[in-house]
Design an enzyme around this catalytic site. Structure first.
Site, PDB file in Angstrom:
ATOM      1  N   GLU A 284       1.756   2.617   3.736  1.00  0.00           N
ATOM      2  CA  GLU A 284       1.119   3.784   3.113  1.00  0.00           C
ATOM      3  C   GLU A 284       2.048   5.000   3.188  1.00  0.00           C
ATOM      4  OE1 GLU A 284      -2.684   5.231   4.660  1.00  0.00           O
ATOM      5  OE2 GLU A 284      -3.442   5.392   2.623  1.00  0.00           O
TER       6      GLU A 284
ATOM      7  N   HIS B 194       0.824  -1.210   0.000  1.00  0.00           N
ATOM      8  CA  HIS B 194       0.000   0.000   0.000  1.00  0.00           C
ATOM      9  C   HIS B 194       0.860   1.264   0.000  1.00  0.00           C
ATOM     10  CE1 HIS B 194      -3.632   2.112   2.221  1.00  0.00           C
ATOM     11  NE2 HIS B 194      -3.205   2.812   1.181  1.00  0.00           N
TER      12      HIS B 194
ATOM     13  N   HIS C 165      -5.641   0.220   6.195  1.00  0.00           N
ATOM     14  CA  HIS C 165      -5.622   0.890   7.501  1.00  0.00           C
ATOM     15  C   HIS C 165      -6.046  -0.084   8.610  1.00  0.00           C
ATOM     16  CE1 HIS C 165      -6.998   3.694   4.228  1.00  0.00           C
ATOM     17  NE2 HIS C 165      -5.754   4.020   4.401  1.00  0.00           N
TER      18      HIS C 165
ATOM     19  N   HIS D 100     -10.675   1.627  -1.120  1.00  0.00           N
ATOM     20  CA  HIS D 100      -9.952   2.849  -0.745  1.00  0.00           C
ATOM     21  C   HIS D 100     -10.741   4.092  -1.110  1.00  0.00           C
ATOM     22  CE1 HIS D 100      -6.763   5.397   0.465  1.00  0.00           C
ATOM     23  NE2 HIS D 100      -5.856   4.458   0.496  1.00  0.00           N
TER      24      HIS D 100
END
Ligand code: ZN
Length: 339
Positions: A284, A6, A223, A178
């Site tokens: 991320e 990610h 997440h 997302h």
């Protein structure tokens, strides 16, 4: 090998943002709308934008490869219409393709879809097909709320989405659920809207029987799965009350979670609640939270550190989280690596 599933191109050259602003200005006054060819970005600009950021961080943190997609907050599906989204998505995806071509050992592409509120997602099939078959991308980011926080489109389990799912299954690529930016002032972009999107998608999957219709369809909820692992008992209980099978059997053949959780206790919980078979390493970067945690002296998004410290994970579990599960969830990654 350590694969970060990610990452977004948050460090793209400034001219991309300028183009987007001109595109948005052009929605009010067509004379201001830029042509696609007006955006010129050289290979050196791309190299510079990556080498000093994502690539440097890969090296510093000891990761090898990032599954890379356009900046999620920039997808802005709520802006303009389907034509706006088609042009913008095409440009953003092409840039990802160029990054992956310049740094083939470090990045593999995932595409943004040209979604638009109220426009059936079948509209995204051609761009998905192009990105997978022409660019060698291995997945896509699917926005469950193209309205940017107003939830005006049907839930992800509605037949509205089925043509796109048929294509995902045919191409054998997963979707990361997302969201993009929030235009609803009630929801902070990365602090509320992102986590809402993750949590809501999971509850939508519980409430329906999507995977009876698509047994091989796969979603990654980023997440850390939003609020899901923390409230796993609530979700198990809700599923039970609805007469669904245990969540492990009902959803975990099709739904996985990443590790973009920015503290040790969160990763501890994730790895206690969710089986290692369903956790994919991710940071991320360079993303939502960019600072250093004064309690640890390390970057919040240095997620590898947290996983390294979980002492109840076996060597086999660690291997699954860091790379094995990516090969399972993204079959095209494995096919590419075998070439
Ligand atoms: Zn993201």
């Amino acid at each position: 090998m350590i694969i970060d599933c990610h990452g977004h191109y948050t460090t793209a050259p400034k001219s991309l943002e300028t183009f987007r602003q001109r595109q948005i200005d052009g929605l009010k006054d067509a004379r201001l709308a830029p042509g696609k060819d007006s955006l010129v970005i050289g290979d050196d600009e791309i190299r510079d934008s990556i080498e000093g950021a994502q690539l440097r961080i890969q090296r510093e943190r000891g990761t090898d490869l990032t599954i890379f997609s356009p900046r999620a907050g920039g997808m802005g599906h709520h802006i303009g219409n389907a034509v706006t989204s088609a042009l913008w998505s095409g440009i953003c995806n092409e840039l990802i393709h160029r990054v992956c071509a310049l740094f083939p050992k470090n990045f593999v592409g995932v595409c943004q879809l040209p979604q638009s509120p109220g426009v059936p997602p079948a509209n995204c099939i051609a761009e998905l097909d192009r990105c997978v078959n022409e660019y060698g991308f291995i997945g896509c980011n699917l926005n469950p709320v193209p309205s940017g926080g107003y939830w005006t489109d049907p839930p992800l389990t509605d037949r509205y989405w089925y043509p796109l799912y048929e294509k995902l299954v045919e191409l054998d690529v997963p979707a990361m659920v997302h969201v993009s930016a929030s235009c609803n002032p009630a929801f902070h972009f990365t602090g509320a809207h992102y986590i809402n999107g993750d949590t809501t998608a999971f509850m939508q999957f519980i409430s329906a029987d999507l995977f009876k219709d698509f047994p091989t369809l796969r979603f990654v909820i980023p997440h850390g799965g939003g609020a899901v692992p923390y409230h796993w008992g609530r979700y198990r209980g809700l599923a039970q009350d609805m007469g669904k099978p245990p969540l492990k059997d009902f959803l975990l053949n099709n739904v996985d979670f990443d590790t973009c959780v920015y503290h040790q206790a969160g990763i501890d919980l994730l790895t206690k609640v969710i089986p290692a078979d369903n956790i994919l390493f991710a940071s991320e970067i360079v993303g939502a939270v960019r600072g250093i945690d004064p309690e640890t002296g390390h970057y919040y998004d240095d997620t590898k550190r947290y996983i390294d410290k979980v002492d109840w994970l076996s060597a086999a579990d660690r291997e699954k989280i860091f790379s094995g599960n990516v090969r399972k969830v993204y079959p095209r990654f494995a096919a590419r690596a075998a070439q």
